[in-house]
Motif scaffolding. Structure first.
Motif, PDB file in Angstrom:
ATOM      1  N   GLY A  60       0.858  -1.172   0.000  1.00  0.00           N
ATOM      2  CA  GLY A  60       0.000   0.000   0.000  1.00  0.00           C
ATOM      3  C   GLY A  60       0.889   1.215   0.000  1.00  0.00           C
ATOM      4  O   GLY A  60       2.094   1.128   0.081  1.00  0.00           O
ATOM      5  N   GLN A  61       0.330   2.393  -0.097  1.00  0.00           N
ATOM      6  CA  GLN A  61       1.118   3.602  -0.086  1.00  0.00           C
ATOM      7  C   GLN A  61       0.550   4.555   0.928  1.00  0.00           C
ATOM      8  O   GLN A  61      -0.640   4.732   1.040  1.00  0.00           O
ATOM      9  N   SER A  62       1.439   5.181   1.666  1.00  0.00           N
ATOM     10  CA  SER A  62       0.994   6.153   2.657  1.00  0.00           C
ATOM     11  C   SER A  62       0.545   7.415   1.960  1.00  0.00           C
ATOM     12  O   SER A  62       0.865   7.659   0.794  1.00  0.00           O
ATOM     13  N   VAL A  63      -0.188   8.230   2.690  1.00  0.00           N
ATOM     14  CA  VAL A  63      -0.637   9.499   2.121  1.00  0.00           C
ATOM     15  C   VAL A  63       0.559  10.344   1.725  1.00  0.00           C
ATOM     16  O   VAL A  63       0.562  10.980   0.673  1.00  0.00           O
ATOM     17  N   TRP A  64       1.579  10.315   2.566  1.00  0.00           N
ATOM     18  CA  TRP A  64       2.759  11.113   2.234  1.00  0.00           C
ATOM     19  C   TRP A  64       3.392  10.633   0.936  1.00  0.00           C
ATOM     20  O   TRP A  64       3.777  11.424   0.093  1.00  0.00           O
ATOM     21  N   ARG A  65       3.478   9.328   0.759  1.00  0.00           N
ATOM     22  CA  ARG A  65       4.061   8.786  -0.462  1.00  0.00           C
ATOM     23  C   ARG A  65       3.213   9.153  -1.684  1.00  0.00           C
ATOM     24  O   ARG A  65       3.715   9.403  -2.766  1.00  0.00           O
ATOM     25  N   GLU A  66       1.905   9.177  -1.498  1.00  0.00           N
ATOM     26  CA  GLU A  66       1.025   9.574  -2.593  1.00  0.00           C
ATOM     27  C   GLU A  66       1.250  11.032  -2.973  1.00  0.00           C
ATOM     28  O   GLU A  66       1.056  11.424  -4.126  1.00  0.00           O
ATOM     29  N   ALA A  67       1.645  11.828  -2.004  1.00  0.00           N
ATOM     30  CA  ALA A  67       1.819  13.257  -2.265  1.00  0.00           C
ATOM     31  C   ALA A  67       3.129  13.573  -2.975  1.00  0.00           C
ATOM     32  O   ALA A  67       3.235  14.613  -3.637  1.00  0.00           O
ATOM     33  N   LEU A  68       4.130  12.703  -2.841  1.00  0.00           N
ATOM     34  CA  LEU A  68       5.461  13.020  -3.366  1.00  0.00           C
ATOM     35  C   LEU A  68       5.481  13.390  -4.854  1.00  0.00           C
ATOM     36  O   LEU A  68       6.137  14.348  -5.238  1.00  0.00           O
ATOM     37  N   PRO A  69       4.764  12.653  -5.741  1.00  0.00           N
ATOM     38  CA  PRO A  69       4.860  12.996  -7.163  1.00  0.00           C
ATOM     39  C   PRO A  69       4.354  14.396  -7.500  1.00  0.00           C
ATOM     40  O   PRO A  69       4.773  14.966  -8.511  1.00  0.00           O
ATOM     41  N   VAL A  70       3.445  14.935  -6.703  1.00  0.00           N
ATOM     42  CA  VAL A  70       2.884  16.247  -7.027  1.00  0.00           C
ATOM     43  C   VAL A  70       3.323  17.311  -6.024  1.00  0.00           C
ATOM     44  O   VAL A  70       2.867  18.454  -6.099  1.00  0.00           O
ATOM     45  N   LEU A  71       4.197  16.940  -5.089  1.00  0.00           N
ATOM     46  CA  LEU A  71       4.590  17.869  -4.038  1.00  0.00           C
ATOM     47  C   LEU A  71       5.262  19.110  -4.606  1.00  0.00           C
ATOM     48  O   LEU A  71       4.910  20.240  -4.256  1.00  0.00           O
ATOM     49  N   ASP A  72       6.238  18.925  -5.475  1.00  0.00           N
ATOM     50  CA  ASP A  72       6.983  20.072  -5.977  1.00  0.00           C
ATOM     51  C   ASP A  72       6.129  20.977  -6.855  1.00  0.00           C
ATOM     52  O   ASP A  72       6.300  22.197  -6.854  1.00  0.00           O
ATOM     53  N   GLU A  73       5.199  20.391  -7.610  1.00  0.00           N
ATOM     54  CA  GLU A  73       4.291  21.216  -8.395  1.00  0.00           C
ATOM     55  C   GLU A  73       3.453  22.097  -7.483  1.00  0.00           C
ATOM     56  O   GLU A  73       3.218  23.279  -7.770  1.00  0.00           O
ATOM     57  N   ALA A  74       2.996  21.509  -6.376  1.00  0.00           N
ATOM     58  CA  ALA A  74       2.181  22.274  -5.438  1.00  0.00           C
ATOM     59  C   ALA A  74       3.001  23.381  -4.770  1.00  0.00           C
ATOM     60  O   ALA A  74       2.521  24.506  -4.595  1.00  0.00           O
ATOM     61  N   ILE A  75       4.231  23.083  -4.396  1.00  0.00           N
ATOM     62  CA  ILE A  75       5.090  24.104  -3.788  1.00  0.00           C
ATOM     63  C   ILE A  75       5.334  25.246  -4.764  1.00  0.00           C
ATOM     64  O   ILE A  75       5.279  26.424  -4.412  1.00  0.00           O
ATOM     65  N   GLU A  76       5.587  24.904  -6.016  1.00  0.00           N
ATOM     66  CA  GLU A  76       5.844  25.919  -7.038  1.00  0.00           C
ATOM     67  C   GLU A  76       4.618  26.791  -7.264  1.00  0.00           C
ATOM     68  O   GLU A  76       4.738  27.963  -7.636  1.00  0.00           O
ATOM     69  N   ALA A  77       3.426  26.244  -7.033  1.00  0.00           N
ATOM     70  CA  ALA A  77       2.187  26.996  -7.248  1.00  0.00           C
ATOM     71  C   ALA A  77       1.847  27.929  -6.097  1.00  0.00           C
ATOM     72  O   ALA A  77       0.918  28.734  -6.203  1.00  0.00           O
TER      73      ALA A  77
END
Length: 725
Positions: free
Chosen positions: A118-135
């Protein structure tokens, strides 16, 4: 270029270092900038590229660009922010170039993400984390970068942005909330508290020793095509210059996995050939011997893992007698026998941080020798084994298992936990190869201990899949502690809600819910009331949570707590009764007269019989006749007889043999008096946690107990109902 104008250990602002590099070409200044920011750049690149080799290539390009554009960069505007955006741009460019091969070059990174069950919520967030920070808005993005990417304290941030420390902290909290909202729009719900914990733990990437120096040197030289493969080849070339036998064997074996990894890439053929020519100082006999061993194991095992195993074996042959291993053993011996406990802890912590697989066997022997002194060094030994397991799990487990001689020792669990924290799937495979039984289930605890630190969701799912046993109760308690450590109560709640509600896990989930409530009651009782209200009626909320929460809330607001439970939809009659009894226990202790009035006004309450008996026992020592009268209001015959017995015991406990005549005078049956006298400390009606007692000046009579309690406590909580909205 000028050297040593700025010493590496000096604390200088980025602006000062960048100016020193631009104006004077100070190499140490640029190297310090690379050292400070390389972890952040590598962290971003790893999340975007998913490959450590490519991430190193991105990092090289970013710092090469920094060296070339240093004169045009204003460090006052946050150099970390410039490097962050430059890394994103370089990753985008690299991904366009590497679409066809980015997953073919596996660098066996210890930091690679391992897919589990399974994947933790944090792991699910990693692929889009930097896009969100940049936004994020510029000010919020800068705050996130300063706090979590550059590891600045709020005091340092406050000085940078010209605000107070508390204002900086508030701004950071608001930035996290905005980032959480952006991630939610992208389909990943991560609470701000979990987000802060995840960012603190994972936004920067561990940097191998020497990588910062290599990158800074090449960036300053203006290398145009400095890639991950060049880093590896240069590292090997530097190592080849050493003349020790140990390095010769290690290098020779390392050639084979490199050849396997890169041989199919035509552009590396010439570089590999050149490298081999530069290794002429290595004994040809040693090379042939090592390569034959690797080839033999490769044919037998058929995998690149077998090649690594062969390399480890060759390395182990020379490691134990190497100067580094001998020095490490001596340092450990001095640290273990340091008489000052603070200094001892500091020295051992430093040694754990510098431990290598090659040193581990010698350090283990040092512990064995140290034990002969009669001192066990248990905690230090387990920490060492955990560190060894993280570095070289299979070898460390072989050692620990031999010492354990078939028993599940704390040392084995520590070693397995270290292994699982770095390579959970390998550690799991080792455990699952064991025969079924209590020994295996006991070792699962060590597996989960480490696994939960790297991939909590997968570890939790694995624990749920295990057979029902006492051991699984310990797994649950361990996971609760891990969840609290990573993301606080929010993470623990999320873990409970994700536990499967099937028959296999129904009791497991209920106990997990109760345990999280206990933690919440210690930290924030009103939050526990909220969570119970949200889950009232769920099967997993039918345990002791309601009663525990009622007892805690009733310490300050007993009547409001009882009313809250009466009006809370979804509770069963059993939950209402247990909660009422728990709350009443607290109320009787605080204000017995008011508690008695409330019981008298609610004769239809599902817990009336239990509360009346509870009240009778509480007042029996001082008001025996009233206590007897209360017992006679109980409808259920068994409950009534039990209440009479317990109130009689309470009286005899205080007055002893002399109290028997008073019991007779109050109307107690002789049979009840005799039974109470046989064991005046028998099965008391209350639990020890409630510990009922009355103040001496209470004057309660049955007839006055039915009066209306009109004077409510103005200092009580403002209604538990409002807390649970």
């Amino acid at each position: 270029m000028k050297r040593d104008v700025i010493k590496p250990d000096q604390e200088q602002d980025d602006e000062v270092l960048l100016r020193a590099f631009v104006e004077a070409g100070t190499e140490t200044a640029f190297r310090e900038l690379v050292r400070r920011h390389l972890g952040m750049v590598m962290g971003v690149a790893m999340r975007r590229m998913g490959d450590r080799g490519l991430a190193e290539e991105v990092a090289q390009q970013v710092f090469t660009a920094l060296a070339g554009k240093a004169g045009r960069i204003n460090a006052k505007s946050n150099l970390g922010g410039w490097l962050y955006r430059a890394t994103l741009l370089e990753c985008s460019e690299m991904m366009r170039k590497e679409q066809n091969r980015k997953r073919k070059l596996d660098a066996f990174s210890d930091h690679s993400l391992i897919e589990g069950e399974g994947q933790s919520v944090w792991r699910e967030a990693l692929p889009v984390l930097d896009e969100a920070i940049e936004a994020l808005p510029t000010a919020d993005r800068s705050m996130i970068l300063l706090r979590f990417f550059e590891r600045k304290s709020f005091q340092q941030i406050a000085a940078t942005i010209g605000k107070s420390e508390s204002a900086a902290q508030k701004q950071c909290e608001r930035a996290l909330e905005k980032l959480s909202a952006l991630l939610k729009r992208k389909g990943v719900a991560v609470p701000a508290t979990v987000l802060a914990a995840g960012l603190t733990a994972q936004v920067t990437e561990g940097v191998p020793a020497g990588l910062a120096v290599t990158i800074s040197q090449s960036a300053m030289a203006g290398a145009k095509a400095f890639t991950a493969k060049t880093l590896i080849l240069q590292t090997l070339e530097i190592m080849a210059q050493a003349k020790t036998k140990a390095v010769a064997v290690v290098l020779t074996v390392a050639l084979v996995p490199l050849a396997i990894q890169w041989n199919q890439n035509n552009e590396l053929q010439d570089e590999l050939a050149a490298l081999k020519n530069r290794l002429t100082k290595v004994s040809e006999v040693q090379k042939d011997s090592a390569q034959r061993e690797v080839a033999r194991i490769s044919r037998r095992e058929g995998s690149r893992a077998a090649v690594k195993l062969a390399a480890d074996r060759e390395r182990a042959l020379v490691a134990a007698n190497s100067p580094d291993a001998r020095t490490a053993a001596e340092n450990w011996q001095r640290a273990l026998f340091e008489p000052d406990p603070v200094l001892r802890a500091q020295r051992i912590a430093a040694l754990l941080g510098s431990l290598t697989p090659e040193m581990a066997a010698s350090v283990a022997e040092t512990f064995e020798e140290a034990k002969k002194s009669g001192i066990q060094f248990g905690e230090e030994y387990r920490l060492f084994l955990r560190a060894w397991g993280k570095l070289d799990g299979a070898t460390a487990m072989d050692y620990a298992a031999k010492k354990a001689e078939g028993e599940n020792t704390p040392e084995m669990l520590s070693t397995l936990a270290g292994w699982a924290s770095a390579s959970p799937q390998q550690a799991r495979a080792w455990v699952e190869a064991l025969e079924e039984g209590s020994t295996k289930e006991g070792l699962v605890y060590g597996l989960l201990d480490g696994w939960a630190m790297s991939d909590f969701a997968s570890a939790a799912a694995y624990a749920e899949s295990r057979p029902k046993s006492e051991a699984r109760n310990e797994f649950r308690k361990l996971l609760l502690q891990r969840a609290l450590a990573v993301g606080g109560v929010a993470a623990a709640q999320q873990w409970v809600e994700r536990i499967a509600g099937d028959e296999h896990n129904s009791v497991y989930k209920q106990k997990a819910f109760d345990e999280v409530i206990q933690t919440m009651l210690y930290r924030d009782p009103s939050a526990a009331a909220h969570w119970i209200a949200q889950n009232a009626g769920q099967a997993f909320s039918s345990g002791s949570a309601v009663a525990d929460t009622a007892a805690k809330l009733a310490q300050s607001a007993p009547m409001e707590t009882l009313n809250w439970m009466q009006n809370l939809p979804g509770l069963s009659d059993t939950q209402r009764a247990d909660g009422a009894v728990a709350a009443m226990g607290q109320w009787v202790e605080k204000d017995p007269k008011a508690a008695g009035n409330w019981i008298a006004q609610n004769p239809q309450h599902p817990a009336y019989d239990r509360m009346a008996g509870q009240y009778a026992q509480a007042i029996a020592e001082e008001h025996l006749e009233s206590a007897r009268a209360w017992t006679q209001t109980i409808q259920d015959e068994n409950a009534r007889l039990n209440a009479e017995l317990e109130s009689a015991r309470a009286y005899l406990k205080k007055y002893g043999e002399a109290g028997k005549q008073s019991l007779v005078a109050a109307g107690y049956r002789q049979e009840t008096i005799d039974q109470a006298a046989e064991n005046p400390h028998g099965a008391v009606f209350f639990t020890d946690s409630l510990n009922m007692a009355l103040v001496n000046d209470v004057n309660v009579r049955l007839e006055s107990s039915y009066g209306v309690w009109a004077n409510s406590d103005e200092k009580a909580l403002q209604g538990v109902l409002r807390l649970a909205r």
